[in-house]
Design a protein around this motif. Sequence first.
Motif, PDB file in Angstrom:
ATOM      1  N   ASN A  32      40.384 -82.503 -29.949  1.00 38.95           N
ATOM      2  CA  ASN A  32      39.577 -81.714 -29.046  1.00 38.95           C
ATOM      3  C   ASN A  32      40.382 -80.895 -27.769  1.00 38.95           C
ATOM      4  O   ASN A  32      39.979 -79.897 -27.618  1.00 38.95           O
ATOM      5  CB  ASN A  32      38.383 -82.822 -28.442  1.00 38.95           C
ATOM      6  N   GLU A  33      41.136 -81.874 -27.344  1.00 37.53           N
ATOM      7  CA  GLU A  33      41.874 -81.301 -26.397  1.00 37.53           C
ATOM      8  C   GLU A  33      42.819 -80.361 -26.783  1.00 37.53           C
ATOM      9  O   GLU A  33      43.069 -79.432 -26.107  1.00 37.53           O
ATOM     10  CB  GLU A  33      42.722 -82.430 -25.566  1.00 37.53           C
ATOM     11  N   ILE A  34      43.425 -80.421 -27.775  1.00 40.27           N
ATOM     12  CA  ILE A  34      44.288 -79.271 -28.390  1.00 40.27           C
ATOM     13  C   ILE A  34      43.223 -77.948 -28.752  1.00 40.27           C
ATOM     14  O   ILE A  34      43.841 -76.853 -28.387  1.00 40.27           O
ATOM     15  CB  ILE A  34      44.916 -79.695 -29.770  1.00 40.27           C
ATOM     16  N   ILE A  35      42.242 -78.076 -29.353  1.00 40.89           N
ATOM     17  CA  ILE A  35      41.376 -77.006 -29.413  1.00 40.89           C
ATOM     18  C   ILE A  35      41.091 -76.295 -28.269  1.00 40.89           C
ATOM     19  O   ILE A  35      40.762 -75.171 -28.200  1.00 40.89           O
ATOM     20  CB  ILE A  35      40.218 -77.543 -30.434  1.00 40.89           C
ATOM     21  N   ARG A  36      40.491 -77.376 -27.213  1.00 44.22           N
ATOM     22  CA  ARG A  36      40.089 -76.607 -26.031  1.00 44.22           C
ATOM     23  C   ARG A  36      41.285 -75.732 -25.234  1.00 44.22           C
ATOM     24  O   ARG A  36      40.706 -74.672 -24.584  1.00 44.22           O
ATOM     25  CB  ARG A  36      39.681 -77.698 -24.963  1.00 44.22           C
ATOM     26  N   ARG A  37      42.582 -75.985 -25.581  1.00 41.09           N
ATOM     27  CA  ARG A  37      43.436 -75.152 -24.914  1.00 41.09           C
ATOM     28  C   ARG A  37      43.700 -73.885 -25.833  1.00 41.09           C
ATOM     29  O   ARG A  37      44.238 -73.168 -25.286  1.00 41.09           O
ATOM     30  CB  ARG A  37      44.642 -76.167 -24.898  1.00 41.09           C
ATOM     31  N   VAL A  38      43.532 -73.786 -27.125  1.00 41.48           N
ATOM     32  CA  VAL A  38      43.931 -72.793 -27.893  1.00 41.48           C
ATOM     33  C   VAL A  38      42.887 -71.754 -28.121  1.00 41.48           C
ATOM     34  O   VAL A  38      42.794 -70.774 -28.554  1.00 41.48           O
ATOM     35  CB  VAL A  38      44.624 -73.340 -29.486  1.00 41.48           C
ATOM     36  N   ASP A  39      41.700 -72.226 -27.988  1.00 43.43           N
ATOM     37  CA  ASP A  39      40.322 -71.466 -28.295  1.00 43.43           C
ATOM     38  C   ASP A  39      40.117 -70.758 -27.081  1.00 43.43           C
ATOM     39  O   ASP A  39      40.012 -71.197 -25.774  1.00 43.43           O
ATOM     40  CB  ASP A  39      39.209 -72.678 -28.805  1.00 43.43           C
ATOM     41  N   PRO A  40      39.886 -69.531 -27.271  1.00 45.02           N
ATOM     42  CA  PRO A  40      39.789 -68.645 -26.002  1.00 45.02           C
ATOM     43  C   PRO A  40      38.456 -68.887 -25.230  1.00 45.02           C
ATOM     44  O   PRO A  40      38.517 -68.639 -24.056  1.00 45.02           O
ATOM     45  CB  PRO A  40      39.432 -67.075 -26.797  1.00 45.02           C
ATOM     46  N   GLN A  41      37.440 -69.619 -25.944  1.00 48.54           N
ATOM     47  CA  GLN A  41      36.290 -69.846 -25.067  1.00 48.54           C
ATOM     48  C   GLN A  41      36.340 -71.400 -24.942  1.00 48.54           C
ATOM     49  O   GLN A  41      35.317 -72.168 -24.237  1.00 48.54           O
ATOM     50  CB  GLN A  41      35.244 -69.823 -26.221  1.00 48.54           C
ATOM     51  N   HIS A  42      37.218 -72.140 -25.056  1.00 52.36           N
ATOM     52  CA  HIS A  42      37.712 -73.643 -24.801  1.00 52.36           C
ATOM     53  C   HIS A  42      36.675 -74.444 -25.363  1.00 52.36           C
ATOM     54  O   HIS A  42      35.992 -75.539 -24.513  1.00 52.36           O
ATOM     55  CB  HIS A  42      37.620 -73.620 -23.250  1.00 52.36           C
ATOM     56  N   ARG A  43      36.221 -74.323 -26.541  1.00 51.31           N
ATOM     57  CA  ARG A  43      35.116 -75.142 -27.199  1.00 51.31           C
ATOM     58  C   ARG A  43      35.769 -76.125 -27.805  1.00 51.31           C
ATOM     59  O   ARG A  43      37.140 -76.413 -27.727  1.00 51.31           O
ATOM     60  CB  ARG A  43      34.543 -74.191 -28.451  1.00 51.31           C
ATOM     61  N   THR A  44      35.061 -77.381 -27.937  1.00 50.70           N
ATOM     62  CA  THR A  44      35.474 -78.661 -28.664  1.00 50.70           C
ATOM     63  C   THR A  44      34.848 -78.546 -30.108  1.00 50.70           C
ATOM     64  O   THR A  44      34.151 -77.379 -30.563  1.00 50.70           O
ATOM     65  CB  THR A  44      34.676 -79.663 -27.855  1.00 50.70           C
ATOM     66  N   LEU A  45      35.128 -79.513 -30.683  1.00 48.31           N
ATOM     67  CA  LEU A  45      34.505 -79.838 -32.280  1.00 48.31           C
ATOM     68  C   LEU A  45      33.268 -79.752 -32.318  1.00 48.31           C
ATOM     69  O   LEU A  45      32.693 -79.063 -33.425  1.00 48.31           O
ATOM     70  CB  LEU A  45      35.100 -81.113 -32.668  1.00 48.31           C
ATOM     71  N   ASN A  46      32.418 -80.155 -31.277  1.00 49.64           N
ATOM     72  CA  ASN A  46      30.854 -80.031 -31.355  1.00 49.64           C
ATOM     73  C   ASN A  46      30.565 -78.636 -31.429  1.00 49.64           C
ATOM     74  O   ASN A  46      29.513 -78.468 -31.964  1.00 49.64           O
ATOM     75  CB  ASN A  46      30.152 -80.812 -30.209  1.00 49.64           C
ATOM     76  N   ASP A  47      31.051 -78.056 -30.289  1.00 50.34           N
ATOM     77  CA  ASP A  47      30.547 -76.429 -30.269  1.00 50.34           C
ATOM     78  C   ASP A  47      30.986 -75.788 -31.642  1.00 50.34           C
ATOM     79  O   ASP A  47      29.918 -75.152 -32.034  1.00 50.34           O
ATOM     80  CB  ASP A  47      31.518 -75.719 -29.062  1.00 50.34           C
ATOM     81  N   PHE A  48      32.181 -76.096 -32.430  1.00 51.82           N
ATOM     82  CA  PHE A  48      32.342 -75.462 -33.615  1.00 51.82           C
ATOM     83  C   PHE A  48      31.204 -75.950 -34.677  1.00 51.82           C
ATOM     84  O   PHE A  48      30.740 -74.943 -35.391  1.00 51.82           O
ATOM     85  CB  PHE A  48      33.594 -75.606 -34.170  1.00 51.82           C
ATOM     86  N   ALA A  49      30.788 -76.990 -34.485  1.00 50.72           N
ATOM     87  CA  ALA A  49      29.992 -77.787 -35.706  1.00 50.72           C
ATOM     88  C   ALA A  49      28.801 -77.224 -35.362  1.00 50.72           C
ATOM     89  O   ALA A  49      27.821 -76.930 -36.332  1.00 50.72           O
ATOM     90  CB  ALA A  49      29.986 -79.284 -35.585  1.00 50.72           C
ATOM     91  N   ARG A  50      28.567 -76.894 -34.270  1.00 53.52           N
ATOM     92  CA  ARG A  50      26.962 -76.688 -34.016  1.00 53.52           C
ATOM     93  C   ARG A  50      26.613 -75.229 -34.529  1.00 53.52           C
ATOM     94  O   ARG A  50      25.723 -74.694 -35.253  1.00 53.52           O
ATOM     95  CB  ARG A  50      26.586 -76.262 -32.629  1.00 53.52           C
ATOM     96  N   GLU A  51      27.936 -74.285 -34.754  1.00 52.91           N
ATOM     97  CA  GLU A  51      27.742 -72.986 -35.480  1.00 52.91           C
ATOM     98  C   GLU A  51      27.648 -73.116 -37.052  1.00 52.91           C
ATOM     99  O   GLU A  51      27.164 -72.140 -37.452  1.00 52.91           O
ATOM    100  CB  GLU A  51      28.962 -72.204 -35.045  1.00 52.91           C
TER     101      GLU A  51
END
Length: 462
Positions: free
Chosen positions: A209-228
Amino acid sequence: MPFLGKKVGLIVPLISLIAHNVLFKAPYASFSCSLLHIGCPSHIPIHGFVNDEYKEVYNIFVNNFKQGLDIGASISAYVDGKQVFSLQGGWQDRDKQIEYTNKTLQMVYSCTKSLGSIIVAQLVDQGLLSYNERISTYWPEFAQGNKENVTIEDLMRHKSGLGGLDEPLSYYNASDLDRLADVLAKQRHNFDGKPVHAYHVITQGWIQNEIIRRVDPQHRTLNDFAREFMDKWGSEWYLKPYATEGLDISRIAPFYPIPKYQQYAHLIATVLNPFKDSSLIFALFNKDSLVYRSLVNPHISLDTNIQKLNPKHRSIEIPSYSGHTNADSIAKLAAMMANRGKAIEQGEPDLFTKDTTFEEATRVMDDYETDAIFPNDVINNLRGGLVIFPNDYLNIPDYDKESELIGGIGASGTFFVFNEKYKIGFAYVSNCLHSQRNPDERSLAILRAILKKNKESRGSNC
């Protein structure tokens, strides 16, 4: 006296047999059903469908309930991109007599890690992450305590040395992503920088999650991606359901552990059995052990039972095990992975844009390794984190090497598996916590029936 001796000689074995049957009976079967086959379940609500050629699967599924192995469960499978069955049975809530349906949501424990593997692969596909890259490249503060050389691949393969925390994790820190990131960054490497396989029971998803928050332009987490995933593929996931606006939490099934006396009986049997390794059990009582630091210290809300529908606990995103979903949603992803990440329904997007992404995520890196946390488990994590399940582990006879299944498992027996060669995607979820081995015969018998039918079909087409 000889007569009395004969009576004792008959009574003692009889009592022993009855005691054994009671202690080790099917966990959700009544005593009368187990001992006398009286009062066994007869009316079991079943929903869904099964194609005619998979009628054997239906019988196995129903027998799980009749035998007292399940209270509420669901199975789903795709073959060659087509769904061949989707069944839900038993009770979502036994006390309230709420039936288990395709609307029921189930927490699937570590099967959530399979979802995380797919999402990380998607970010690799987009060029935002690389399995080869050091985590500190994306998260500079991570390079503390001999963790400076840990790579994304190490993390996905449970070799990042951050499965255990030296200090118990507080709810205060776990409920704030910035505070949680600081705790994880400061934690020393569990093996002084050496890449040892030690299952990251709880921490893996938080690091992702912390890695993804830093590389994703929208600072999303795994839950945000999963909801899509629901909008894109009809695959429904919630990693913090009680904090999800608009979600009907009455859809979530509670868990049913086995009776306490059976839990103690299994524990004592393991400890007393000279042929079983009971080191894990003893390590759970040693606060300095890696087992304790991996299974207990990272666990939030230590005063509550996560098996219960605890709003405080299920409002926090714990991506290593907090996924709430159903068998249809898992099987849909498994079917696409069996198709190398390509869509199986017209109009839907592929999971990956590049053909090489699936190959990288499923690349075999090493032989099977003994885990430092679970010494009885010999695991082979692929580069992207998913697990190879060898045929002998699943007790699947007469299948070639290429029939080995890939996927993930969860503590409740949840099973997510696929096979590229034979285009099989399968999922099983349950609200029962009783197995000493994951996956277990509730799902394995069904999986073997699928493979048997697949083999017969291929034989007839030759």
